[in-house]
Design a protein around this motif. Sequence first.
Motif, short mmCIF file in Angstrom:
data_model
loop_
_atom_site.label_atom_id
_atom_site.label_comp_id
_atom_site.label_asym_id
_atom_site.label_seq_id
_atom_site.Cartn_x
_atom_site.Cartn_y
_atom_site.Cartn_z
N SER A 251 36.88 14.55 104.11
CA SER A 251 36.31 13.20 104.13
C SER A 251 36.91 12.39 105.26
O SER A 251 38.05 12.62 105.67
CB SER A 251 36.53 12.49 102.79
N LEU A 252 36.14 11.44 105.75
CA LEU A 252 36.58 10.48 106.76
C LEU A 252 36.38 9.09 106.21
O LEU A 252 35.31 8.75 105.71
CB LEU A 252 35.80 10.66 108.07
N GLU A 253 37.42 8.26 106.31
CA GLU A 253 37.39 6.91 105.73
C GLU A 253 37.82 5.89 106.78
O GLU A 253 38.71 6.15 107.59
CB GLU A 253 38.34 6.87 104.54
N TYR A 254 37.16 4.74 106.76
CA TYR A 254 37.56 3.62 107.62
C TYR A 254 37.61 2.37 106.77
O TYR A 254 36.76 2.15 105.91
CB TYR A 254 36.57 3.40 108.77
N TRP A 255 38.64 1.52 107.01
CA TRP A 255 38.63 0.21 106.39
C TRP A 255 39.32 -0.82 107.27
O TRP A 255 40.19 -0.52 108.07
CB TRP A 255 39.21 0.22 104.98
#
Length: 281
Positions: A251-255
């Motif tokens: 998974s790839l996550e950005y915040w």
Amino acid sequence: QRERATYIRNVLEPSIEYRFGPENLFAINYRNNIYQTERSTSEDSQENFLNPILNYWFDIRNGLTFEYGYTIADFERSPDFDGHLARARYTHRFDPKTKVFVEHLYLIRNFDFPGTDYDVQNPSMGIEHAFSPTLSTRLQVGYFWWNPKEGDSESGFSGRAAITKRTARTEYSLALSAGYLEDFYSAENLGFTKAYRGIASISHALMERLTVGISGSLDRLEYITQGDRKDWVWRIGGNAAYRIFRWLDVSLEYWHQDLNSNVDLNDYKENRFILRINLTI
């Protein structure tokens, strides 16, 4: 932390469970949490936490939960402490869709000199109801008292309201909460804190193996032991997860996170990308 200082966090959490009925369970959890930082104004810390839990249902309608937690907290400069957690809950199930519960939580924190010992009492009651197989809700309301050995006490409302809606491919959730938290084993170790939070999220399965999501949250934090400091923290982010094999997910996550404090020195903005690889054996 408000600078790009290298840090390492290592968390080990083994657990063992014994089931002796459809819903009866005895479990023992252990957590070793190590935090080490190169930031000059922060400090290293370590948590050791032992946590037995018992769930026992007398019949299909009535059940009890007992939980105990013992904490040993070590800090590089701040006073160390040992702590105890005790929680008891009685649950009554009216039918498969609805259940109510009453609960009492008791915390004790015993600090080394010159720290200040305190305890927390938090009774509450709640209800869980499923309007349909795809729509469920939860409501819990209570009140807490924070009682330091020296100085003024604090008290306030505690509660949580949550709703979840599912369709064939999409899940929507909304949750609101109020009460308190304890900020230890972090970059600042700010201690006991009144906390209010709202969080919303949407998750959608684009394909059988590909899921995307977006979430946002807003927090109000009032640090009881840090003078008059009060923070607003908001965060928004998205993620995409792909199942390569049944036992392997990527998974790839950005915040993006923005903290606005009444103490200007504490303000900061953060953008973060996270790549996760999850292996299930």
